[in-house]
Design a protein around this motif. Structure first.
Motif, PDB file in Angstrom:
ATOM      1  N   ALA A  75       1.769 -42.335  -2.783  1.00 51.88           N
ATOM      2  CA  ALA A  75       2.992 -43.096  -2.484  1.00 51.88           C
ATOM      3  C   ALA A  75       4.044 -42.243  -1.792  1.00 51.88           C
ATOM      4  O   ALA A  75       4.863 -42.764  -1.019  1.00 51.88           O
ATOM      5  CB  ALA A  75       3.559 -43.688  -3.779  1.00 51.88           C
ATOM      6  N   ARG A  76       4.050 -40.954  -2.039  1.00 52.79           N
ATOM      7  CA  ARG A  76       5.004 -40.082  -1.354  1.00 52.79           C
ATOM      8  C   ARG A  76       4.472 -39.656   0.009  1.00 52.79           C
ATOM      9  O   ARG A  76       5.248 -39.418   0.936  1.00 52.79           O
ATOM     10  CB  ARG A  76       5.332 -38.852  -2.200  1.00 52.79           C
ATOM     11  CG  ARG A  76       6.433 -38.008  -1.580  1.00 52.79           C
ATOM     12  CD  ARG A  76       6.913 -36.860  -2.445  1.00 52.79           C
ATOM     13  NE  ARG A  76       7.987 -36.127  -1.776  1.00 52.79           N
ATOM     14  CZ  ARG A  76       8.546 -35.018  -2.217  1.00 52.79           C
ATOM     15  NH1 ARG A  76       8.141 -34.474  -3.368  1.00 52.79           N
ATOM     16  NH2 ARG A  76       9.518 -34.424  -1.537  1.00 52.79           N
ATOM     17  N   CYS A  77       3.149 -39.555   0.128  1.00 52.88           N
ATOM     18  CA  CYS A  77       2.557 -39.148   1.403  1.00 52.88           C
ATOM     19  C   CYS A  77       2.649 -40.251   2.458  1.00 52.88           C
ATOM     20  O   CYS A  77       2.838 -39.974   3.641  1.00 52.88           O
ATOM     21  CB  CYS A  77       1.080 -38.793   1.207  1.00 52.88           C
ATOM     22  SG  CYS A  77       0.786 -37.296   0.265  1.00 52.88           S
TER      23      CYS A  77
ATOM     24  N   GLY B  90      -1.484 -44.534  -7.159  1.00 53.01           N
ATOM     25  CA  GLY B  90      -1.595 -45.582  -6.152  1.00 53.01           C
ATOM     26  C   GLY B  90      -0.383 -45.680  -5.233  1.00 53.01           C
ATOM     27  O   GLY B  90       0.490 -44.800  -5.213  1.00 53.01           O
ATOM     28  N   ASN B  91      -0.339 -46.812  -4.469  1.00 47.58           N
ATOM     29  CA  ASN B  91       0.727 -46.962  -3.469  1.00 47.58           C
ATOM     30  C   ASN B  91       1.136 -48.437  -3.352  1.00 47.58           C
ATOM     31  O   ASN B  91       0.381 -49.275  -2.843  1.00 47.58           O
ATOM     32  CB  ASN B  91       0.259 -46.453  -2.107  1.00 47.58           C
ATOM     33  CG  ASN B  91       1.404 -46.244  -1.144  1.00 47.58           C
ATOM     34  OD1 ASN B  91       2.457 -46.867  -1.273  1.00 47.58           O
ATOM     35  ND2 ASN B  91       1.214 -45.360  -0.176  1.00 47.58           N
ATOM     36  N   PRO B  92       2.349 -48.777  -3.792  1.00 48.10           N
ATOM     37  CA  PRO B  92       2.787 -50.189  -3.799  1.00 48.10           C
ATOM     38  C   PRO B  92       3.085 -50.771  -2.424  1.00 48.10           C
ATOM     39  O   PRO B  92       3.342 -51.979  -2.323  1.00 48.10           O
ATOM     40  CB  PRO B  92       4.047 -50.149  -4.671  1.00 48.10           C
ATOM     41  CG  PRO B  92       4.545 -48.751  -4.573  1.00 48.10           C
ATOM     42  CD  PRO B  92       3.330 -47.887  -4.444  1.00 48.10           C
ATOM     43  N   ILE B  93       3.042 -49.983  -1.347  1.00 46.70           N
ATOM     44  CA  ILE B  93       3.285 -50.578  -0.032  1.00 46.70           C
ATOM     45  C   ILE B  93       2.090 -51.428   0.413  1.00 46.70           C
ATOM     46  O   ILE B  93       2.213 -52.209   1.361  1.00 46.70           O
ATOM     47  CB  ILE B  93       3.626 -49.528   1.054  1.00 46.70           C
ATOM     48  CG1 ILE B  93       2.418 -48.655   1.382  1.00 46.70           C
ATOM     49  CG2 ILE B  93       4.831 -48.696   0.652  1.00 46.70           C
ATOM     50  CD1 ILE B  93       2.631 -47.769   2.615  1.00 46.70           C
ATOM     51  N   TYR B  94       0.957 -51.256  -0.271  1.00 47.27           N
ATOM     52  CA  TYR B  94      -0.213 -52.095  -0.002  1.00 47.27           C
ATOM     53  C   TYR B  94      -0.417 -53.054  -1.167  1.00 47.27           C
ATOM     54  O   TYR B  94      -0.299 -52.673  -2.330  1.00 47.27           O
ATOM     55  CB  TYR B  94      -1.472 -51.239   0.156  1.00 47.27           C
ATOM     56  CG  TYR B  94      -1.502 -50.375   1.398  1.00 47.27           C
ATOM     57  CD1 TYR B  94      -1.921 -50.897   2.610  1.00 47.27           C
ATOM     58  CD2 TYR B  94      -1.107 -49.035   1.333  1.00 47.27           C
ATOM     59  CE1 TYR B  94      -1.953 -50.103   3.757  1.00 47.27           C
ATOM     60  CE2 TYR B  94      -1.145 -48.232   2.466  1.00 47.27           C
ATOM     61  CZ  TYR B  94      -1.564 -48.774   3.674  1.00 47.27           C
ATOM     62  OH  TYR B  94      -1.591 -47.997   4.792  1.00 47.27           O
ATOM     63  N   GLU B  95      -0.721 -54.280  -0.849  1.00 46.38           N
ATOM     64  CA  GLU B  95      -1.005 -55.276  -1.881  1.00 46.38           C
ATOM     65  C   GLU B  95      -2.266 -54.866  -2.651  1.00 46.38           C
ATOM     66  O   GLU B  95      -3.326 -54.626  -2.053  1.00 46.38           O
ATOM     67  CB  GLU B  95      -1.210 -56.650  -1.234  1.00 46.38           C
ATOM     68  CG  GLU B  95      -1.429 -57.771  -2.223  1.00 46.38           C
ATOM     69  CD  GLU B  95      -0.165 -58.131  -2.997  1.00 46.38           C
ATOM     70  OE1 GLU B  95      -0.285 -58.638  -4.128  1.00 46.38           O
ATOM     71  OE2 GLU B  95       0.943 -57.906  -2.444  1.00 46.38           O
ATOM     72  N   GLY B  96      -2.126 -54.760  -3.980  1.00 39.43           N
ATOM     73  CA  GLY B  96      -3.282 -54.439  -4.813  1.00 39.43           C
ATOM     74  C   GLY B  96      -3.756 -53.011  -4.696  1.00 39.43           C
ATOM     75  O   GLY B  96      -4.934 -52.708  -4.904  1.00 39.43           O
ATOM     76  N   ALA B  97      -2.839 -52.089  -4.368  1.00 41.30           N
ATOM     77  CA  ALA B  97      -3.223 -50.687  -4.176  1.00 41.30           C
ATOM     78  C   ALA B  97      -2.892 -49.818  -5.381  1.00 41.30           C
ATOM     79  O   ALA B  97      -2.845 -48.590  -5.281  1.00 41.30           O
ATOM     80  CB  ALA B  97      -2.553 -50.105  -2.924  1.00 41.30           C
ATOM     81  N   GLY B  98      -2.660 -50.425  -6.548  1.00 42.06           N
ATOM     82  CA  GLY B  98      -2.439 -49.650  -7.757  1.00 42.06           C
ATOM     83  C   GLY B  98      -1.004 -49.197  -7.925  1.00 42.06           C
ATOM     84  O   GLY B  98      -0.172 -49.319  -7.016  1.00 42.06           O
TER      85      GLY B  98
END
Length: 493
Positions: free
Chosen positions: A84-86, A119-127
């Motif tokens: 998420a930071r990357c 995970g990464n919330p900028i993607y739907e369903g990415a954890g």
């Protein structure tokens, strides 16, 4: 003369030294010096990893504590990759914040264990992006995860050799099943191996520590278990010596499913004060008991041939939404204020520094040890230096108690170890023990306390030679590691 050894030490908040120390010995051993710390670059190898986590969630500032890492002496740091930071904007990666600690470590003689989470919330369903989060599950989320892991592999190829999987995937909050954890570990591992065939992979990173739990998560891997060099567990217990009651069972699980791999302890340590949440909470820890705990866990792992992680270099100021209100996890070796400024070096830092200066690749453990003690409450291990000098490390792991034996026609008692009482205390008073060694007379024996690093000569009358070897008498012991060796084996200040 009363046979008591005690230490009283006050830690100077900013000077980085212990001051105001006083000692009283049951034997007249002269203080002859102090262990000399060693820089990481001057040590060939060691068994430990020091935690430099949570940079991925910007809960710590690497620049604030980095200069304390080389002088600690530990050869490897643990980082979390932080998808998420990357990737804050889809398709654009910024690894500069990880480059900083990776490049600093390499420049100062350390390597990196890099973890692929979260995970990464900028993607739907990415954890989820935080501890205890669920895995990516959607098609879009999984594809984006694969792309990030691949980008990481390409970016750090040649700089990072050791890679760990998603941290503590078995926490209830994430709702990740054993089958899902196994599959996700394998998914990430195959991407890493594709780009770095020679990388070392460390699987699972489980919060739990029971052998049954380990088997539940490792069994679904099938033949793909061969991807991993070690399997990580955490497992916090108030008495660190209780960790080894089930070590054999954990190792047996790995031998059954992955005989090529080893067990690895990935994260452990305790706080320097009372905590109301997180691991080892509701216990009145202090700086002294923290230092004792971390020494015993680190050396216990070493003496049981388990690579291990020390948690952690610096206190962590958690913020919402990780916790509803701001909270500081005081498990660090460096004390922070609310602004992430370092305001104190804790006793645990110096204790671990003392330990690493001696217990590194210069020593070899002797499995068929010639040293013995009749007191089962004492943990005792034998090592040998490169020059062939013996070294015996020991500590008290719990009080001896008399336990009534049930059955029989008469009342009988057994002497047993009350390991529950073995949680490190705030006492610095020792008692004396006797141990036997089937070797030669030591020429210039010394007793060393790892909490302070002070080195004392052992009087000649405390070493008795006989036909079967040597008897050491009136040797101080308490619930923190100490050791006996030849003076020539040590570098002293």
């Amino acid at each position: 003369m009363k046979k008591i050894f005690s230490l009283v030490a006050v830690l100077a908040l900013s000077s980085g030294v212990l001051v105001g120390e006083t000692e009283t010995f049951g034997f007249q051993g002269e203080k002859i010096g102090k262990l000399k710390p060693r820089l990481a670059k001057d040590i060939v190898g060691s068994s430990w990893t020091i935690g430099c986590e949570v940079l991925d969630r910007e809960l710590a500032v690497f620049a604030n504590y980095k200069d304390y890492l080389p002088s600690l002496g530990i050869k490897r740091i643990r980082l979390q990759g932080g998808w998420a930071r990357c990737e804050k904007e889809k398709g654009k990666y910024d690894f500069s914040w990880i480059d900083e600690p990776v490049d600093f470590a390499r420049k100062n003689g350390m390597t990196v264990l890099l973890e692929t989470s979260y995970g990464n919330p900028i993607y739907e369903g990415a954890g989820g992006w935080d501890l205890g989060a669920g895995f990516p599950k959607s098609e879009e989320g999984l594809k984006a995860w694969d792309n990030w892991v691949e980008a990481m592999a390409k970016h750090f190829k040649g700089r990072v050799t050791d890679w760990a999987m998603w941290n503590e995937p078995d926490l209830r909050k994430g709702n990740n099943s054993p089958d899902a954890v196994a599959a996700f570990n394998i998914r990430s591992a195959k991407i890493l191996k594709k780009h770095m065939p020679d990388c070392r992979l460390h699987g699972l990173s489980l919060a739990g520590s029971s052998p049954e739990r380990l088997e539940e998560f490792i069994k679904p891997m099938g033949e793909d278990v061969k991807l991993f060099d070690t399997f990580i567990y955490h497992g916090y217990v108030p008495n660190p010596d209780l960790s080894y009651e089930t070590d054999a069972a954990r190792k047996a699980v790995i031998a059954k499913y992955a005989p090529h791999a080893k067990l690895r302890q990935g994260e452990n340590g305790t706080a320097s004060e009372f905590l109301a949440t997180l691991a080892l909470r509701y216990i009145p820890w202090s700086e002294l008991s923290q230092a004792k705990y971390d020494l015993r866990r680190a050396l216990g792992d070493l003496c049981h041939d388990v690579e291990s992680g020390l948690f952690c270099i610096v206190d962590i100021n958690y913020a919402p939404p990780t916790f509803e209100v701001p909270f500081c996890n005081r498990k660090g070796y460096l004390r922070l204020n609310s602004k992430n400024d370092i305001i104190q070096v804790k006793r645990a830092y110096y204790a671990i520094q003392n330990m690493v200066s001696v217990f590194n690749s210069d020593l070899t453990r002797i499995p068929e040890k010639k040293v013995s003690i009749t007191d089962p409450s004492i943990a005792l291990f034998e090592y040998q230096t490169r020059k062939g000098e013996p070294l015996f490390v020991f500590w008290e792991k719990g009080r001896m108690i008399c336990k009534r034996r049930e059955g029989g026609t008469r009342v009988e008692y057994d002497a047993v170890i009350d390991t529950e009482s073995g949680r490190p205390s705030d006492s610095l008073t020792t008692r004396e023990v006797i141990f036997e060694w089937g070797g030669r007379l030591l020429k210039d024996p010394v007793w060393v306390d790892l909490i302070t690093g002070w080195v004392y000569e052992i009087p000649s009358e405390n070493q008795i030679q006989h036909a079967d070897g040597i008897t050491f008498v009136r040797i101080p012991v308490y619930d923190s590691p100490c050791f006996v060796t030849e003076r020539a084996a040590l570098d002293l200040l």
